[in-house]
Motif scaffolding. Structure first.
Motif, PDB file in Angstrom:
ATOM      1  N   ALA A   6       0.848  -1.196   0.000  1.00  0.00           N
ATOM      2  CA  ALA A   6       0.000   0.000   0.000  1.00  0.00           C
ATOM      3  C   ALA A   6       0.880   1.241   0.000  1.00  0.00           C
ATOM      4  O   ALA A   6       1.742   1.401   0.864  1.00  0.00           O
ATOM      5  N   LEU A   7       0.666   2.100  -0.978  1.00  0.00           N
ATOM      6  CA  LEU A   7       1.395   3.350  -1.074  1.00  0.00           C
ATOM      7  C   LEU A   7       0.538   4.462  -0.479  1.00  0.00           C
ATOM      8  O   LEU A   7      -0.613   4.658  -0.884  1.00  0.00           O
ATOM      9  N   LEU A   8       1.108   5.156   0.475  1.00  0.00           N
ATOM     10  CA  LEU A   8       0.416   6.250   1.145  1.00  0.00           C
ATOM     11  C   LEU A   8       1.233   7.515   0.994  1.00  0.00           C
ATOM     12  O   LEU A   8       2.447   7.473   0.873  1.00  0.00           O
ATOM     13  N   GLY A   9       0.539   8.630   1.026  1.00  0.00           N
ATOM     14  CA  GLY A   9       1.234   9.908   0.976  1.00  0.00           C
ATOM     15  C   GLY A   9       0.290  11.005   0.559  1.00  0.00           C
ATOM     16  O   GLY A   9      -0.785  10.761   0.004  1.00  0.00           O
ATOM     17  N   ALA A  10       0.697  12.203   0.852  1.00  0.00           N
ATOM     18  CA  ALA A  10      -0.086  13.381   0.501  1.00  0.00           C
ATOM     19  C   ALA A  10      -0.073  13.579  -1.017  1.00  0.00           C
ATOM     20  O   ALA A  10       0.591  12.836  -1.760  1.00  0.00           O
ATOM     21  N   GLU A  11      -0.777  14.593  -1.458  1.00  0.00           N
ATOM     22  CA  GLU A  11      -0.849  14.863  -2.896  1.00  0.00           C
ATOM     23  C   GLU A  11       0.520  15.282  -3.442  1.00  0.00           C
ATOM     24  O   GLU A  11       1.336  15.866  -2.734  1.00  0.00           O
ATOM     25  N   PHE A  12       0.749  14.921  -4.680  1.00  0.00           N
ATOM     26  CA  PHE A  12       2.001  15.207  -5.386  1.00  0.00           C
ATOM     27  C   PHE A  12       3.225  14.645  -4.677  1.00  0.00           C
ATOM     28  O   PHE A  12       4.260  15.286  -4.597  1.00  0.00           O
ATOM     29  N   THR A  13       3.080  13.432  -4.171  1.00  0.00           N
ATOM     30  CA  THR A  13       4.237  12.751  -3.591  1.00  0.00           C
ATOM     31  C   THR A  13       4.633  11.536  -4.419  1.00  0.00           C
ATOM     32  O   THR A  13       5.502  10.778  -4.007  1.00  0.00           O
ATOM     33  N   GLY A  14       3.988  11.328  -5.557  1.00  0.00           N
ATOM     34  CA  GLY A  14       4.408  10.297  -6.484  1.00  0.00           C
ATOM     35  C   GLY A  14       3.793   8.924  -6.287  1.00  0.00           C
ATOM     36  O   GLY A  14       4.315   7.939  -6.820  1.00  0.00           O
ATOM     37  N   LYS A  15       2.687   8.826  -5.552  1.00  0.00           N
ATOM     38  CA  LYS A  15       2.060   7.519  -5.326  1.00  0.00           C
ATOM     39  C   LYS A  15       1.658   6.848  -6.627  1.00  0.00           C
ATOM     40  O   LYS A  15       1.969   5.678  -6.852  1.00  0.00           O
ATOM     41  N   THR A  16       0.955   7.568  -7.476  1.00  0.00           N
ATOM     42  CA  THR A  16       0.429   6.979  -8.711  1.00  0.00           C
ATOM     43  C   THR A  16       1.556   6.523  -9.627  1.00  0.00           C
ATOM     44  O   THR A  16       1.544   5.398 -10.134  1.00  0.00           O
TER      45      THR A  16
END
Length: 164
Positions: A6-16
């Motif tokens: 599971a990849l977690l992180g705020a917006e624009f942190t490169g999850k996608t």
């Protein structure tokens, strides 16, 4: 049962980007791997707006259901976020922490949690993204939730191949 990253992180942190690249790399190594996209983004695109407080539970449950469905088809599931991010957004936008217990219980079931660092530069995005201040607050809420629940994670930094 498949492994779930599971990849977690705020917006624009490169999850996608990382979820897609990681799934492709695993496929290239002969594994049946699949990336599960972020349902919240799809929901917002379809509805043309951000969700209201009463819609958060549906979004969290749908994200989790999609991860579970992918587990039946793959050896490794790379989830571009989990219900925990919806819980964090519920706290941030609606001062509603009620999704945390369920979302954290689901997070515990995953094999690995990767937490994106804030080292990637903020870029102007679409209407769904607010700015660096929200990104930092979201990151703080997420880290607090993980620490408070005693959930381990690996922080991910770097760009491109280094990040992968």
């Amino acid at each position: 049962m498949a492994l779930v990253i599971a990849l977690l992180g705020a917006e624009f942190t490169g999850k996608t980007s990382l979820a897609q690249a990681l799934a492709l790399r695993l496929v290239g190594r002969g594994l049946r791997a699949v990336a599960v996209p972020e349902y919240l983004r799809q929901w917002c695109d379809t509805q043309g707006r951000m969700p209201h407080a009463h819609e958060q539970l549906h979004i969290a449950h749908t994200q989790h259901q999609r991860i579970e469905q992918a587990q039946n088809k793959a050896q490794v599931v790379v989830a571009d976020t989990s219900a925990l991010m919806t819980a964090v957004y519920s706290e941030h936008y609606f001062a509603d922490p009620s999704l945390y217990p369920w979302a954290l219980a689901q997070q515990r079931r995953y094999t690995s949690t990767l937490l994106m660092g804030l080292d990637l530069p903020w870029t102007t995005g679409d209407w769904q993204r607010e700015g660096p201040v929200v990104r930092e607050h979201t990151d703080a809420l997420l880290r607090t939730a993980l620490h408070s629940a005693g959930l381990g994670y690996t922080s991910v930094y770097g760009a491109g191949e280094q990040r992968l």
